[in-house]
Design a protein around this motif. Structure first.
Motif, mmCIF file in Angstrom:
data_model
loop_
_atom_site.group_PDB
_atom_site.id
_atom_site.type_symbol
_atom_site.label_atom_id
_atom_site.label_comp_id
_atom_site.label_asym_id
_atom_site.label_seq_id
_atom_site.Cartn_x
_atom_site.Cartn_y
_atom_site.Cartn_z
ATOM 1 N N LEU A 17 0.973 -1.192 -0.086
ATOM 2 C CA LEU A 17 -0.128 -0.041 -0.019
ATOM 3 C C LEU A 17 0.912 1.207 0.144
ATOM 4 O O LEU A 17 0.355 2.477 -0.302
ATOM 5 C CB LEU A 17 -1.085 -0.082 1.133
ATOM 6 N N ASP A 18 2.141 1.230 0.045
ATOM 7 C CA ASP A 18 2.948 2.257 0.136
ATOM 8 C C ASP A 18 2.690 2.931 -1.358
ATOM 9 O O ASP A 18 2.631 2.213 -2.150
ATOM 10 C CB ASP A 18 4.466 2.154 0.412
ATOM 11 N N THR A 19 3.377 4.195 -1.406
ATOM 12 C CA THR A 19 3.642 4.635 -2.775
ATOM 13 C C THR A 19 4.813 4.495 -3.476
ATOM 14 O O THR A 19 5.694 3.982 -2.671
ATOM 15 C CB THR A 19 3.309 6.380 -2.947
ATOM 16 N N ALA A 20 4.739 4.574 -4.971
ATOM 17 C CA ALA A 20 6.053 4.187 -5.551
ATOM 18 C C ALA A 20 7.050 5.327 -5.169
ATOM 19 O O ALA A 20 8.309 5.084 -5.004
ATOM 20 C CB ALA A 20 5.781 4.474 -6.934
ATOM 21 N N GLN A 21 6.525 6.623 -4.846
ATOM 22 C CA GLN A 21 7.217 7.608 -4.171
ATOM 23 C C GLN A 21 8.135 7.130 -2.969
ATOM 24 O O GLN A 21 9.398 7.516 -2.815
ATOM 25 C CB GLN A 21 6.457 8.834 -4.166
ATOM 26 N N ARG A 22 7.402 6.715 -2.037
ATOM 27 C CA ARG A 22 7.806 6.173 -0.657
ATOM 28 C C ARG A 22 8.894 5.064 -1.060
ATOM 29 O O ARG A 22 9.943 4.964 -0.464
ATOM 30 C CB ARG A 22 6.675 5.715 0.292
ATOM 31 N N ALA A 23 8.583 4.123 -1.778
ATOM 32 C CA ALA A 23 9.555 2.984 -2.052
ATOM 33 C C ALA A 23 10.870 3.435 -2.845
ATOM 34 O O ALA A 23 11.992 3.143 -2.468
ATOM 35 C CB ALA A 23 9.072 2.161 -3.262
ATOM 36 N N LYS A 28 16.573 4.900 -2.059
ATOM 37 C CA LYS A 28 17.846 5.843 -1.766
ATOM 38 C C LYS A 28 18.446 5.946 -0.797
ATOM 39 O O LYS A 28 19.400 6.013 -0.393
ATOM 40 C CB LYS A 28 17.244 7.458 -2.159
ATOM 41 N N GLU A 29 17.405 6.087 0.552
ATOM 42 C CA GLU A 29 18.199 6.108 1.794
ATOM 43 C C GLU A 29 18.939 4.889 2.048
ATOM 44 O O GLU A 29 19.945 4.868 2.794
ATOM 45 C CB GLU A 29 16.971 6.084 3.086
ATOM 46 N N GLN A 30 18.465 3.480 1.668
ATOM 47 C CA GLN A 30 19.202 2.357 1.919
ATOM 48 C C GLN A 30 20.139 1.963 0.669
ATOM 49 O O GLN A 30 20.763 0.775 1.152
ATOM 50 C CB GLN A 30 18.110 1.276 2.005
ATOM 51 N N HIS A 31 20.253 2.848 -0.140
ATOM 52 C CA HIS A 31 21.254 2.442 -1.177
ATOM 53 C C HIS A 31 21.020 0.940 -1.825
ATOM 54 O O HIS A 31 21.942 0.118 -1.897
ATOM 55 C CB HIS A 31 22.681 2.368 -0.783
ATOM 56 N N ALA A 32 19.629 0.861 -1.912
ATOM 57 C CA ALA A 32 19.213 -0.508 -2.323
ATOM 58 C C ALA A 32 18.329 -0.446 -3.717
ATOM 59 O O ALA A 32 17.961 0.557 -4.151
ATOM 60 C CB ALA A 32 18.079 -1.079 -1.636
ATOM 61 N N GLY A 33 18.697 -1.279 -4.752
ATOM 62 C CA GLY A 33 18.045 -1.481 -6.071
ATOM 63 C C GLY A 33 16.607 -2.062 -5.992
ATOM 64 O O GLY A 33 16.118 -2.256 -6.985
#
Length: 151
Positions: A17-23, A28-33
């Motif tokens: 239910l999170d937004t694409a923006q939140r993902a 970005k915060e986690q340096h994750a792809g």
């Protein structure tokens, strides 16, 4: 070698239910792809995976507003996964078969407990020839990607 020996434990997740923006912000915060996607109030039950590529192709490239698109609309549902006690070779074979570089790791109740990536394998003295084969496999587009219509 077991997956549990080299996986990244308890990765940051988003919910369906999170937004694409939140993902994107979490990536970005986690340096994750990629982020595992879990059920809202589901105790960490894995329902999908969303990648930076998913966000780019299924949201941005389609001109959709990332503040309005829910992760469930752009994630890959029912992703390949492995268990902590699986052999690393099994995870590698899944990556090659599915043309992916990251696989969620789930416990016996299908709750997320880790992520294993191609980078984990490379950094843990994997056979160089296997790594070359793996790189070839994940570089080939999936059959679904080949079906995408080009404008």
């Amino acid at each position: 070698m077991k997956v549990s020996e080299i996986m990244h434990e308890y990765p940051v997740c988003c919910t369906e239910l999170d937004t694409a923006q939140r993902a994107a912000e979490l990536m970005k915060e986690q340096h994750a792809g990629a982020l595992p996607v879990v059920e809202k109030n589901g105790g960490g039950t894995l329902v999908g995976i969303v990648t930076d590529r998913d966000l780019c192709l299924r949201v941005i490239a389609e001109g959709r507003d990332p503040r309005k698109v829910r992760v469930r609309e752009c994630m890959t549902g029912s992703p390949a996964y492995c268990r902590p006690d699986d052999d690393v070779q099994y995870a590698l074979s899944l990556m090659k078969e599915r043309h992916v570089r990251r696989i969620p790791v789930v416990d016996s109740e299908h709750c997320i407990c880790g992520m294993i990536s191609f980078a984990n394998l490379v950094g843990n003295h994997a056979d160089p020839m296997q790594m070359v084969e793996m790189l070839k496999a994940v570089s080939v587009p999936t059959p679904e990607a080949l079906l995408v219509k080009h404008a």
